[in-house]
Design a protein around this motif. Sequence first.
Motif, PDB file in Angstrom:
ATOM      1  N   LEU B 124       5.352   2.004  15.410  1.00  0.00           N
ATOM      2  CA  LEU B 124       4.576   3.014  16.126  1.00  0.00           C
ATOM      3  C   LEU B 124       5.535   4.079  16.638  1.00  0.00           C
ATOM      4  N   ARG B 129       0.897   9.649  21.209  1.00  0.00           N
ATOM      5  CA  ARG B 129      -0.089   8.878  21.951  1.00  0.00           C
ATOM      6  C   ARG B 129      -0.816   7.940  21.003  1.00  0.00           C
ATOM      7  N   VAL B 130      -1.242   6.814  21.590  1.00  0.00           N
ATOM      8  CA  VAL B 130      -1.884   5.775  20.793  1.00  0.00           C
ATOM      9  C   VAL B 130      -3.105   6.313  20.053  1.00  0.00           C
ATOM     10  N   MET B 157     -10.363   0.743  18.769  1.00  0.00           N
ATOM     11  CA  MET B 157      -9.586   0.099  19.823  1.00  0.00           C
ATOM     12  C   MET B 157     -10.377  -1.062  20.404  1.00  0.00           C
ATOM     13  N   PRO B 171       2.973   4.237  23.112  1.00  0.00           N
ATOM     14  CA  PRO B 171       3.236   2.853  22.697  1.00  0.00           C
ATOM     15  C   PRO B 171       4.108   2.090  23.700  1.00  0.00           C
ATOM     16  N   ARG B 179       0.714  -3.801  20.925  1.00  0.00           N
ATOM     17  CA  ARG B 179       1.174  -2.844  19.928  1.00  0.00           C
ATOM     18  C   ARG B 179       0.764  -3.282  18.535  1.00  0.00           C
ATOM     19  N   ILE B 182      -2.568  -2.280  17.927  1.00  0.00           N
ATOM     20  CA  ILE B 182      -2.656  -0.858  17.580  1.00  0.00           C
ATOM     21  C   ILE B 182      -2.421  -0.684  16.079  1.00  0.00           C
ATOM     22  N   ARG B 186      -4.981   0.818  13.258  1.00  0.00           N
ATOM     23  CA  ARG B 186      -4.640   1.910  12.336  1.00  0.00           C
ATOM     24  C   ARG B 186      -4.923   1.480  10.892  1.00  0.00           C
TER      25      ARG B 186
ATOM     26  N   TYR C 209       7.589   3.345  11.341  1.00  0.00           N
ATOM     27  CA  TYR C 209       6.436   4.230  11.501  1.00  0.00           C
ATOM     28  C   TYR C 209       6.405   5.331  10.455  1.00  0.00           C
TER      29      TYR C 209
END
Lengths: 321, 378, 322
Positions: B124, B129-130, B157, B171, B179, B182, B186, C209
Amino acid sequence: MGRFILRRALFGILVLFVISFAVFLLFFVVAPGDKAGNFCGKGCTPERLAQIRALYHLDQPWPSQYLLYVKRLVLHGDLGYSFTNQQPVRAIIFDRAPATASLALGAAIVWLSIGIPIGILAATKPRSLRDRAATSFALAGLSIPTFVLGLLLIYLLFYQLTVHGAAFFPAGQYVPLTQNPWEWAKHLFLPWLTLAVVSAASYSRITRGSLLEVLGEDYIRTARAKGLSERRVIYRHGLRSALTPVVTLLGIDVGTLLGGAIVTEAVFGLGGIGQTAVQAVINGDLPIIFGTVLFAAFFIVVANIFVDIAYAMLDARVRLA
Amino acid sequence: MTAEPQVDHAGRDIHTQAGDVLLTVKGATKYFPIKQGIIFQKEVARVHAVDGVDLEVRSGETLGLVGETGCGKSTLARLIAGLYPMTKGTVSFDGSDITNLPRKKMRPFRRDIQMIFQDPYGSLNPRRRVGSIIGDPFDIHGVADGAERKKRVQELMEVVGLNPEHFNRFPAEFSGGQRQRIGVARALALRPKLIICDEPVSALDVSIQAQVINLLDDLQNEFGLTYIFIAHDLSVVRHVSDRVAVMYLGKIMEIGPVDDLYGLPRHPYTNALLSAVPVPDPDRADSRERIILRGDVPSPVNPPTGCPFHPRCPKAQEICVQEMPPLVPVFDDPDTHLTACHFPVPEGEDISQCTPGIDQSGTGPLVGADLSAITTGS
Amino acid sequence: MTLIAADEVAEQKGGGSGPDISAPAAIQGRTPLQLAWARLRKDKVSMACLVVIVLLILVAIFATQLTDLIGHGPNEQYRDKGLAPNGLPVSPSGFFWLGGDDVGRDVLSRIIHGTRISLLVGVVATAMAVIIGVVVGTTAGYFGGRVDTLLSRTMDVFLSFPFLLFAISLVSVFSPSVKISIFVIAFFTWANVGRIVRGQVLSIREKEYVEAARSLGAGDFRIMAVDVLPNLVAPIIVYSTLLIPTAIVFEATLSFLGLGVPIPTPTWGNMIAESQGTYQQAWWFLVFPSLALFITTLAFNLLGDGLRDALDPRAARVLARK
């Protein structure tokens, strides 16, 4: 190792060619004006002009001018003749080199003996008063331009002392070492001090930073744990690897200075390579500009190779791929 | 993902009712060149990361991929995901050949094949931002924007068990398990068919591992996902997989339904791996024979000839040095359980008593490589 | 106070085993830059430097108005009041607060106008060098392979130039001006930026990432803009802050050697050069422009150091750990 040096050397030669070509393009192709006419001066006759054109190959197209120049340089080590006084450029450079070398090497010794101890003092007691003092010295040194410090030193240590009847330090001129070692050192004292104070700042910063980093490593903790004295830990174990970046910086600094300490030489009128080059630029003396740029570039290239090799030998982690 | 492997959550028997073939890998090979040279770089050697792997993944199943560090399982995952160009071989997905497609042509398949990465910290971007990280797939594929994207990100989420109000956080403000959630959100954003999980839990605390595995399990049921699950932890793989493939030095040594493979491991390497799994019952643990392998995993730059396991195998014979055995059913195994071995292990044989028929002294000191560090997920 | 508390919580969580996110805290996470700013605000030296720099910028912007207030333009010569009867500069007084120069001009007024040139050259040359350096360094680091070899070697060549000597050659060929000074300084500094950026990008490129973005189908351009560049912001800010004083000194040096901004435009460098004939009698003529130069470079250098600590708190902690 041999392959590595060979590769670096080949690249160095390439760099010198690129730089010489860039300088050549700049002065012979980009720069406006008639070189031969400038050189010939006021009372110029057509015959004299033609003679000059032929002598400096100015009558040929520029690519062949460049090739002729390179050919002469590579085959005979010949850098051509000065426009202003018709002396061979090589002789002029060799004549001026000792002043520059004395300045650069002497100053390097002074700045190392100021910078490294200050860095060690700061790193062994981080965040203490002496660390703050050392850091402030370093930042002040980094922030003061060489020519400002040089002029201030002349004002304080030459002019004020002379006014008060204590003329210890002459400001400028170069006395060859072979002629009178005492006078040589006396005349170089202020230039050395100037360069040294300005550079010592970076050296103390780098020594502090890298020593702090090394002292945080596990093998230093091990050395401490097995009961070695702090002095031994720092000097025997820490300093060796902490000095690697110092060697890098030193090589590049000395290499750059050997090609002409332009500002310091100008302030003190030392008549070294740097001052000669500046004069040549102002006079439009192309062969000298050309020669001094190549001379300076040569030292930078050599210094870079030297630094890479030294780095590899000091730091076992670097692979010579 | 099956807690009770024979039967999936809908009560169907997986092995009789497996879905259609979703992914086919044929002869997948990846060599990384090692270059050297003074001016012009020449290839002087190559790392044989993946060496001729054949695989099929069926829709709705979980294929576990195990092996020691450096056996090529992560490289294989990246070949399937199209992150590395393949040296040789083909990958086809849902009937289309997607081998080495240029980026533009690969784009539609990217929506169907997603990855979950090992390192919840590295995967991440710490500067973003998430909400924007989870919204990336929408942005890249131009699916939804503005308020619609925000709504869908917040739904995601919620699905993965994060507080949707933490949309605007970075993150660094989340724990490792969060995490990884997350990362799951994604991967899930574009409703992919296949998710490649590259050691998704090996960087997490054991207590958190179970949470993330259960989440993946729930998502599989809810969205009908297919997983390729890579791990070096044999117990995790056993828990999550329908079928398991064992890799060694870029090759598949044994593949089969999870209970067949764990119950009757045929390859000496699989036996060695399984013998190192800690058993909770101390009486059983004592009575069990640990198979200690000799030497280290050979360098993938110069892999051994024939079967790559021969320098360490207790059953190795001359033929193992000469020929790579084919991946076939052995003894009376069903044709779903394949083994690549000249001398597969029959039921009941204790291979710690075997002695090799070839000289293995050139393969390193006689120090037993302790596989337990590898198989317990250290 | 709450600001500091939130800051610490965020840092703990960065360590991995922080408290659960359900803890009552602001929902809006603060950007790394906001966190850095909060840290910088606590550093008195950096804040003082920032004030000095803002003042300098104001002086540069309002130079004309300021000198109007004083009543002496930078190039106005006061042959009667501005020179002593023996032709030497007059010392600081109510008339010339910081004394006069060798042709009867107001040193203060010239220093004020010199601020303009110094900052202009420093900031514009740095901006140019950073833009070129970031573009080249990112391209080299991100794409690697032959592109990297070519660009890295190009940067090596630039770094091997005897830059001051070549710079004065360039200036002399194109005849000195503010524009040429800016161009020459940028020309010889971008490779330093490029080399640093390349190194950073090389490590960012290997981050998962970036791989994740690629697996989502992101193109190279998007990855560079969205995933690589934001991670370069901190080093670029620090490096730019440290490059500005270097550029200012570079300009002053060129002016000092007579190859910078042509006279009579006042710059600190050419004031110092002009002072060489008379400063032994008129110290103020040397000292005040030097002081202006020194304070400016020192302020930028100190701020750069403070920024580095604020933007990379981990590095500062390593140093403090002993």
